[in-house]
Write a protein that holds these residues in place. Structure first.
Motif, mmCIF file in Angstrom:
data_model
loop_
_atom_site.group_PDB
_atom_site.id
_atom_site.type_symbol
_atom_site.label_atom_id
_atom_site.label_comp_id
_atom_site.label_asym_id
_atom_site.label_seq_id
_atom_site.Cartn_x
_atom_site.Cartn_y
_atom_site.Cartn_z
ATOM 1 N N CYS A 281 4.833 2.317 0.021
ATOM 2 C CA CYS A 281 5.006 4.213 0.059
ATOM 3 C C CYS A 281 5.936 3.539 0.918
ATOM 4 N N ASP A 287 6.784 9.481 -3.242
ATOM 5 C CA ASP A 287 6.511 10.203 -4.714
ATOM 6 C C ASP A 287 6.751 9.346 -6.011
ATOM 7 N N THR A 288 7.020 8.057 -5.758
ATOM 8 C CA THR A 288 6.223 6.885 -6.649
ATOM 9 C C THR A 288 4.782 7.110 -6.756
ATOM 10 N N PHE A 290 1.872 8.368 -5.668
ATOM 11 C CA PHE A 290 0.855 9.830 -5.810
ATOM 12 C C PHE A 290 -0.250 9.284 -7.360
ATOM 13 N N GLY A 297 -0.324 15.078 -5.994
ATOM 14 C CA GLY A 297 1.728 15.443 -5.612
ATOM 15 C C GLY A 297 1.608 14.520 -4.107
ATOM 16 N N VAL A 298 2.428 14.465 -3.433
ATOM 17 C CA VAL A 298 3.204 14.112 -2.308
ATOM 18 C C VAL A 298 2.178 14.411 -0.868
ATOM 19 N N SER A 299 1.818 15.369 -1.057
ATOM 20 C CA SER A 299 1.239 16.320 -0.300
ATOM 21 C C SER A 299 -0.233 15.548 -0.237
ATOM 22 N N HIS A 334 11.753 7.768 4.228
ATOM 23 C CA HIS A 334 12.071 8.595 3.312
ATOM 24 C C HIS A 334 12.040 9.502 3.537
ATOM 25 N N ASP A 336 11.413 11.956 6.589
ATOM 26 C CA ASP A 336 9.821 13.127 6.539
ATOM 27 C C ASP A 336 10.081 12.547 8.172
#
Length: 346
Positions: A281, A287-288, A290, A297-299, A334, A336
């Motif tokens: 990550c 996003d690559t 999950f 998804g990312v969440s 990334h 965030d």
């Protein structure tokens, strides 16, 4: 332990140590007062329960997949249930064999009770929360705690969705523990103690673990499994036969996903997988990764990682902190914000 008999329990055995520190509620008016609401609000919550829950599904963890139904109460009802939890449930003393949903207890505390055993028998209760019925709660509150029928019935109504304990209400975990302790835990423990005091019994929500310092003959373990199955069935619960495991000391013994042969430890392979996932990550982005984690998804990926970090923290805080630092760095790299949902503060 080749034979088992019914073990009858004296109701006095279940009287909570803090019973008289519980609120004195004798009718709906006094109950509403102790919950911090008006009487008509109490009855509004009881009569409108079906409308006060949002029902949805979440994917189950593990290889078999499937979905778990969640019944999440509306904020107003949840506030009432939180008050109920603090005032009417948390003052009740719970014994060390119960691990989940108790402040200050973790899966490590449960696993520690089974370290260095000759054999561990792991069992699973099928559909644990849905098996805890409104009538069981009412019976526990009336017979064990001592509340009158009206108050016991109203409390049971506030803690159930339709006729069972909802997976999503703040009261569900603890009331399910108390009912299960009353309905079958003490019966199983009483019989184990009668046969050999060295048996150790724990239950972490729907996971039952029974261990002995010496290896046991197959017929002894088979008789024990049947006794637990019959005791659960008589109490209104079911054993999940597919998840029954017998682990002797010469194999890797696990309790609640933790290795317990010589000490409590996180399985090395699981730790390495999470460390590799967080590293990827950081290098390649969330996003690559999950799909690799088996989420959508990312969440959900971040939720999965946070859950693993919280699990590791219970066993080895230093190793878990290293992974948490790497995870925070990945969030920053990334674009965030630093994810503080896993707190490692004392």
């Amino acid at each position: 332990m080749s034979s088992y008999r019914e073990h009858r329990i004296d109701i006095a055995e279940f009287t909570p140590d803090l019973r008289y520190e519980l609120p004195l509620a004798i009718d709906d008016m006094s109950l509403a007062h102790h919950l911090g609401i008006r009487n008509r609000t109490l009855w509004w919550a009881v009569h409108n329960k079906p409308k006060l829950y949002k029902v949805f599904q979440l994917p189950k963890r593990g290889k078999n997949g499937g979905y778990r139904q969640i019944q999440n109460p509306a904020d107003r009802l949840k506030d009432i249930q939180k008050n109920l939890l603090v005032r009417f449930l948390e003052p009740v003393t719970t014994q060390p064999h119960i691990g989940a949903y108790i402040h200050g207890r973790s899966c490590k505390d449960t696993a520690l009770q089974h370290v260095g055993k000759g054999v561990i028998l792991s069992l699973d209760i099928k559909d644990f929360f849905p098996s805890v019925k409104r009538s069981m709660i009412r019976q526990y509150l009336h017979r064990v705690v001592g509340y009158g029928h009206t108050v016991a019935s109203l409390l049971a109504e506030l803690m159930t969705y339709k006729n069972f304990v909802p997976q999503g209400a703040p009261t569900s975990g603890l009331i399910a523990n108390l009912v299960a302790d009353y309905k079958f835990d003490r019966k199983i423990m009483g019989e184990l103690k009668r046969q050999d005091p060295r048996w150790v019994y724990t239950r972490y929500s729907d996971d039952i673990d029974i261990s002995h310092p010496e290896t046991q003959a197959p017929e002894t373990l088979y008789a024990l499994i049947e006794f637990v199955r019959n005791t659960l069935s008589a109490a209104g619960f079911r054993l999940n036969a597919a998840k029954t495991k017998v682990e002797p000391h010469w194999k890797r013994q696990k309790v609640l996903g933790l290795i317990v042969n010589n000490k409590v430890n996180v399985p090395r392979l699981e730790y390495m997988r999470v460390r590799s996932l967080i590293h990827n990550c950081l290098v390649h982005g969330f996003d690559t990764q999950f799909e690799r984690a088996g989420v959508s998804g990312v969440s959900q990926l971040k939720s999965h990682i946070r859950g693993k970090l919280a699990f590791f923290k219970q066993v080895d805080e230093i190793k878990a902190q290293r992974l948490k630092d790497q995870y925070d760095l990945a969030c920053q790299v990334h674009n965030d914000v630093k994810d503080n949902e896993v707190s490692f503060d004392a």
